[in-house]
Enzyme design. Structure first.
Site, PDB file in Angstrom:
ATOM      1  N   ILE A 198     -13.439 -16.327  -9.062  1.00  0.00           N
ATOM      2  CA  ILE A 198     -12.191 -15.558  -9.043  1.00  0.00           C
ATOM      3  C   ILE A 198     -11.802 -15.183 -10.469  1.00  0.00           C
ATOM      4  CG2 ILE A 198      -9.721 -15.655  -8.510  1.00  0.00           C
ATOM      5  CD1 ILE A 198     -10.523 -17.673  -6.263  1.00  0.00           C
ATOM      6  N   ASP A 214      -8.296  -5.933  -5.244  1.00  0.00           N
ATOM      7  CA  ASP A 214      -7.991  -4.827  -4.326  1.00  0.00           C
ATOM      8  C   ASP A 214      -9.127  -3.808  -4.386  1.00  0.00           C
ATOM      9  OD1 ASP A 214      -6.924  -2.504  -3.047  1.00  0.00           O
ATOM     10  OD2 ASP A 214      -4.902  -3.251  -3.417  1.00  0.00           O
ATOM     11  N   ASP A 264     -15.124 -20.058 -10.844  1.00  0.00           N
ATOM     12  CA  ASP A 264     -14.806 -20.323  -9.436  1.00  0.00           C
ATOM     13  C   ASP A 264     -14.953 -19.078  -8.578  1.00  0.00           C
ATOM     14  OD1 ASP A 264     -12.761 -18.907 -10.529  1.00  0.00           O
ATOM     15  OD2 ASP A 264     -11.142 -20.105  -9.653  1.00  0.00           O
ATOM     16  N   SER A 273       0.850  -1.190   0.000  1.00  0.00           N
ATOM     17  CA  SER A 273       0.000   0.000   0.000  1.00  0.00           C
ATOM     18  C   SER A 273       0.888   1.245   0.000  1.00  0.00           C
ATOM     19  CB  SER A 273      -0.944  -0.046   1.208  1.00  0.00           C
ATOM     20  OG  SER A 273      -1.957   0.913   1.065  1.00  0.00           O
ATOM     21  N   ASP A 303     -10.999 -17.131 -17.631  1.00  0.00           N
ATOM     22  CA  ASP A 303      -9.831 -17.965 -17.296  1.00  0.00           C
ATOM     23  C   ASP A 303     -10.151 -19.453 -17.388  1.00  0.00           C
ATOM     24  OD1 ASP A 303     -11.351 -18.472 -14.989  1.00  0.00           O
ATOM     25  OD2 ASP A 303     -10.337 -16.882 -13.863  1.00  0.00           O
ATOM     26  N   HIS A 321      -6.901  -5.903  -0.467  1.00  0.00           N
ATOM     27  CA  HIS A 321      -5.847  -4.897  -0.311  1.00  0.00           C
ATOM     28  C   HIS A 321      -4.740  -5.430   0.598  1.00  0.00           C
ATOM     29  CE1 HIS A 321      -3.917  -1.110  -0.519  1.00  0.00           C
ATOM     30  NE2 HIS A 321      -4.050  -0.873   0.765  1.00  0.00           N
TER      31      HIS A 321
HETATM   32 CA    CA Z   1     -12.443 -17.800 -12.809  1.00  0.00          CA
END
Ligand code: CA
Length: 542
Positions: free
Chosen positions: A280, A414, A278, A201, A274, A454
């Site tokens: 993410i 973040d 999931d 940070s 990707d 973060h």
């Molecule tokens: Ca994914």
């Protein structure tokens, strides 16, 4: 850095690995250090001669101690760090001008590896990062840190005192490193072998500032989620309040319940980029999210859809901030972090660091109103660039020329500092230095740590050894600091950073999954098989 006691206990019981930690001392580590070490430590108080410095404490601290640290300002109060190595603790005050100075601590381990490390700070503070010092001393570093020139998390000490601003921009860290190296040499009777930096940070910005302007200070730098492009970042953080208006009373404000819906819509559009749904986003930079599908149909109930005003707000959050001349101020918030961001930068309240920075550092006007923040303020702050605090120079040749290394990482979710800006910096270095990715690899590498908030936390494999509470091992494959050490000292440059997600973020409950975070500009792609193991993924060209 987050403090997690259960993780600390696990840390104490961690098995020995390549760069073992805690170090096995040459004598029992139950607080019965040889009297020689202890008395040598206490003698430091009278023996150290630091220009402008006054030593206030020099004391032996035994491994296993829950260190009670001084609280100079209530906003800095934190849980006592657990010390995992016998060490000498030195505290001192160092003046930087007639009206400024900083507090500093040095943690000097009995079982020293010859390595020196400085930690950094966070936000606008003001607080010594004791956790980072405890973490580093447990790994055998002689570790130092400062309060960055003032006490507490407020920007008020900047008011009408540009010397305090100068300390915050670069001077406290740099001076602390010079002083810290001297203390280290005086104590051990020989200089350090290699010098390191670890920060996130504001600490990430300080690391980048060092890489750009003080390349002699460190042989290796870990810079996480850097708050660089600092002036523009501060304008960006503050502009959300002008976008949303006050929480719940402005028609442009978007409540958290709707950000939950928006998050689901982000995943619908981008999770599978990707190859795996999931929750993410491995490459949020590639997600061009369009919220239009959530617009309320005419005459419909508006509690579960976006009104025209709210749609504009959401589009604004995911658009780069431009000034009135059309120039980029700062990139968009990367998609994926919106639910947590709804409780942080887009919560319908002025962003406190932005308010303090403009009131006390930029305008010296305690009555400046954050609701009035506009393009002229962005431009003025950027042009003023107090003491070079922007920290966004693309020339890292100082590091390159002396063989020093920069390991830059950023959480892909973040919610305070956009990871899009870290990618922008990477491109900035590429174009400024005229070097390809392969050529940058020699001295500068950037890793996007997916699903990570973060500086840590999040739904992804966020533990990469970045500090206390985020330790997933000490192997160079899993520990970002030890990966840097291996790169600097042995030339083994990291290709990936293996992150770990523990069940309920609790080490004792075991590993939920791991992911090898890719070196930018490559991105992680699911190949097939068990998604919880790194072998099911590969780093591919975006
Ligand atoms: Ca994914």
């Amino acid at each position: 850095m987050r403090f997690d006691k259960s993780l600390q206990c696990a840390l104490l019981n961690a098995p020995s690995v390549v760069f073992a930690a805690p170090q096995s001392a040459s004598y029992p580590t139950n607080g019965t250090a040889p009297a020689a070490f202890s008395s040598k430590c206490e003698e430091l108080a009278s023996k150290l001669h630091i220009d402008g410095g006054v030593v206030t404490t020099a004391e032996f601290v035994a491994a296993g101690t829950n260190l009670t640290v001084p609280v100079y300002d209530e906003t800095c109060a934190a849980a006592p760090p657990v010390i995992t190595a016998d060490m000498c603790r030195v505290a001192l005050n160092v003046s930087t001008s007639e009206r400024s100075g900083f507090r500093m601590e040095a943690f000097l381990p009995a079982n020293w590896t010859g390595r020196f490390l400085s930690g950094g700070n966070g936000g606008l503070n003001g607080c010594i990062s004791y956790d980072d010092l405890a973490y580093a001393v447990g790994l055998g570093f002689a570790a130092v840190g400062t309060n960055n020139g003032h006490d507490g998390t407020s920007g008020l000490p900047f008011y009408n005192n540009s010397d305090v601003v100068e300390d915050f921009a670069y001077r406290a860290l740099h001076t602390g490193v010079v002083v810290g190296k001297q203390i280290t040499e005086d104590f051990y009777g020989k200089p350090h072998d290699k010098s390191y930096y670890l920060g996130c940070s504001t600490g990430g910005r300080q690391g980048m500032k060092s890489a750009q302007d003080f390349p002699e200070d460190f042989d290796g730098i870990v810079a996480g989620a850097p708050a660089f492009a600092f002036n523009n970042l501060t304008s960006w953080s503050g502009h959300f309040y002008t976008l949303t208006g006050p929480a719940n009373s402005s028609s442009a404000f978007v409540p958290q319940s709707k950000w939950v819906q928006i998050h689901a819509d982000v995943l619908k559009q981008c999770d599978k980029l990707d190859n795996l749904e999931d929750g993410i986003l491995e490459a949020p930079l590639l997600c061009q999210y369009d919220p239009s599908g959530l617009a309320c149909a005419e005459g419909s109930n508006t509690t579960t859809c976006l009104t025209p005003e709210q749609l504009e707000t959401v589009k604004g959050v995911y658009s780069p901030l431009l000034n009135d001349a059309g120039d980029l101020v700062y990139p968009r918030l990367q998609p994926g972090a919106e639910v947590i961001a709804a409780g942080a930068i887009i919560n319908g309240q002025p962003f406190p660091y932005t308010t303090d920075w403009f009131r006390y550092a930029i305008y010296n006007d305690p009555n400046w109103d954050p609701a009035t923040l506009s393009s002229k303020d962005y431009d003025y702050a950027a042009k003023l660039n107090l003491f070079g605090i922007e920290s966004f120079k693309g020339d890292l040749s100082g590091m390159k020329d002396r063989g020093a290394k920069v390991l830059h990482w950023h959480g892909g979710a973040d919610f305070v500092i956009s990871s899009d800006n870290s990618a922008r910096y990477y491109e900035h270095v590429t174009s400024t230095m005229g070097l390809s990715s392969e050529e940058l690899d020699e001295f500068y590498r950037y890793f996007l740590v997916s699903g990570t908030g973060h500086c840590g936390g999040g739904e992804g494999a966020h533990a990469i050894g970045q500090g206390v509470g985020e330790v997933n091992g000490y192997e160079t494959s899993h520990n970002v600091l030890m990966a840097l050490v291996d790169w600097v000292e042995n030339g083994n440059a990291p290709e990936t950073l293996i992150g770990t997600k523990f069940v309920n973020d609790t080490v004792a409950l075991g590993v939920e999954f791991e992911r090898a975070h890719c070196k930018f500009p490559k991105v992680n792609q699911y190949k097939g098989g068990n998604p919880d193991v790194i072998e099911s993924w590969e780093c591919v060209d975006a």
